[in-house]
Design a protein around this motif. Structure first.
Motif, short mmCIF file in Angstrom:
data_model
loop_
_atom_site.label_atom_id
_atom_site.label_comp_id
_atom_site.label_asym_id
_atom_site.label_seq_id
_atom_site.Cartn_x
_atom_site.Cartn_y
_atom_site.Cartn_z
N GLY A 40 -4.82 7.62 0.46
CA GLY A 40 -5.18 9.22 0.37
C GLY A 40 -5.69 9.83 1.34
N THR A 41 -4.63 11.64 1.64
CA THR A 41 -5.89 12.54 3.03
C THR A 41 -5.93 13.43 2.32
N ASN A 98 -3.56 12.91 -4.80
CA ASN A 98 -1.94 13.14 -5.85
C ASN A 98 -2.32 10.83 -6.38
N GLY A 99 -3.01 10.80 -4.89
CA GLY A 99 -3.65 8.79 -5.28
C GLY A 99 -4.57 8.81 -6.09
N MET A 112 4.21 1.90 2.60
CA MET A 112 4.96 2.67 2.42
C MET A 112 4.36 4.30 2.43
N VAL A 113 4.99 4.42 3.56
CA VAL A 113 4.07 6.18 4.06
C VAL A 113 4.92 7.21 3.33
N ALA A 115 1.30 -1.21 -0.03
CA ALA A 115 -0.02 -0.16 0.13
C ALA A 115 1.03 1.00 0.15
N LEU A 116 0.18 2.30 -0.33
CA LEU A 116 0.68 3.84 -0.71
C LEU A 116 0.01 4.40 0.32
N VAL A 117 0.45 5.43 1.22
CA VAL A 117 -0.39 6.16 1.70
C VAL A 117 0.54 7.81 1.48
N LEU A 118 -0.69 8.17 1.77
CA LEU A 118 0.02 9.74 1.01
C LEU A 118 -0.71 10.98 1.72
N GLY A 119 0.16 10.92 2.77
CA GLY A 119 -0.61 12.21 3.79
C GLY A 119 -0.97 13.45 3.20
#
Length: 373
Positions: free
Chosen positions: A43-44, A50-51, A228-229, A6-10
């Motif tokens: 994404g948040t 972006n996500g 991945m953050v 997973a890709l986490v985009l703050g």
């Protein structure tokens, strides 16, 4: 390539340009026609935008990153919110008239800025029909967008994904399956007071970072085994322990934004590390019975103070916006992070992209190991 990565985009407003630089560093290790190396994207706020853009290009990682980089390197504040003198004054005038109306008669949400330009940009930039197509083809398992519900004071994750992913309900947070659209992105990125709340399903929603108690719960519920953050928290100059006077309004506001966007994510990462360590103490056969497994994480975040970086480009900010921020003490020398969130100008965004690329390259061995390149 692990299917459960997973890709986490703050979130972080204009700071989200940093995420593009990190992705630019990763994409160079894949062939031009290769899909994204993560099947789950969460994404948040600005990270959700972006996500979602990356998710619509899940079958071609290079194209998705190139498109986003072009957008961010050519940004102007006016593409996000009305920033001209006439635009700002007109919006503030509407807000003033609205404040004089009876609450039952007032139907428009109050906000400091009018972000209708962002709606137009998102409609132009993102083709939401591609999300289902990429899920059906196997290029993507799930995409989620975190929001905060003002009606219930709960964190709500709207997701679109494979049919075998169930909805979830936990204390003060839940995951709801839906067809994502522009309103979900506007809701997730509606910084309180700065941008207006958005009505979804008879309730009102704002920035996903506000009620976000467990930012890593979304990728875990969606099936992630590795996360991945890209965190947008940056090192910041500490104030003296003994202040000679009260901290300025600008400094306090900057602290509030930093807290909203970073503190819960950092706490959740620490909690995950403790759980991983605890699992190592449990025999493997018992872990299997409990369906518990450690989750590998990779965190990349800025090596420089983004507030100081933004101050170098302060003069790029539209005059009307600088004039609005001046009464609360915001100027080029202010020790506040507010500018770093609101400065959607190409020079600053390009500097963030370059920093993200450099920071990712400094961790390139970790990235190779994480993605098994």
């Amino acid at each position: 390539m692990p299917d459960k990565t997973a890709l986490v985009l703050g979130g972080g407003g204009a700071r989200a340009a940093y995420q593009i630089g990190v992705l630019k560093a990763i994409v160079q290790f894949y062939p031009r026609n290769h899909g994204i190396p993560f099947k789950i994207i969460c994404g948040t706020s600005a990270g959700a935008i972006n996500g979602t853009s990356i998710a619509t290009h899940a079958s071609c990682f290079h194209l998705g990153v190139r498109k986003l980089e072009w957008v961010w390197r050519n940004f102007r504040t006016e593409k996000i919110y009305s920033s001209s003198i006439s635009g700002v004054l007109t919006h503030l005038g509407k807000m003033l008239l609205m404040s004089m109306q009876n609450d039952q008669n007032s139907t428009n949400p109050g906000s400091l800025f009018n972000n209708e330009p962002l709606r137009g940009l998102l409609n132009q930039l993102i083709n939401f029909t591609r999300i289902d197509r990429n899920i059906s083809s196997g290029s993507l398992n799930a995409l989620s967008i975190d929001t905060s519900c003002y009606n219930t004071a709960r964190s709500v994750t709207f997701f679109q994904g494979s049919h075998d992913i169930p909805q979830w309900h936990r204390d003060r947070r839940s995951g709801q399956r839906t067809q994502l659209n522009t309103d979900h992105l506007l809701a997730s990125s509606a910084i309180p007071l700065v941008f207006p709340s958005i009505k979804l399903n008879q309730a009102y929603y704002g920035d996903g970072s506000v009620h976000q108690l467990a930012p890593l719960s979304s990728p875990i519920h969606l099936g992630a085994k590795k996360i991945m953050v890209i965190n947008l928290e940056s090192p910041h100059k500490q104030l003296p322990q003994e202040l000679e006077h009260h901290p300025k309004t600008a400094t306090i506001t900057g602290h509030l934004l930093d807290t909203i966007f970073s503190d819960t994510l950092n706490s959740d990462l620490e909690r995950l590390e403790r759980v991983n360590h605890t699992l190592t103490l449990i025999p493997e056969e018992n872990r299997k019975k409990l369906s518990l497994n450690p989750i590998q994480t990779l965190v990349i975040k800025p090596s420089e103070d983004l507030s100081q970086l933004a101050s170098r480009y302060y003069d790029e900010m539209p005059f009307a916006v600088k004039s609005m921020l001046k009464p609360i003490g915001i100027n080029q020398q202010t020790d506040s992070s507010i500018v770093s969130y609101l400065l959607f100008e190409r020079a600053y965004c390009s500097a963030l992209i370059n920093l993200g690329y450099q920071d990712a390259m400094c961790q390139i061995d970790e990235i190779r190991d994480f993605f098994e390149i």
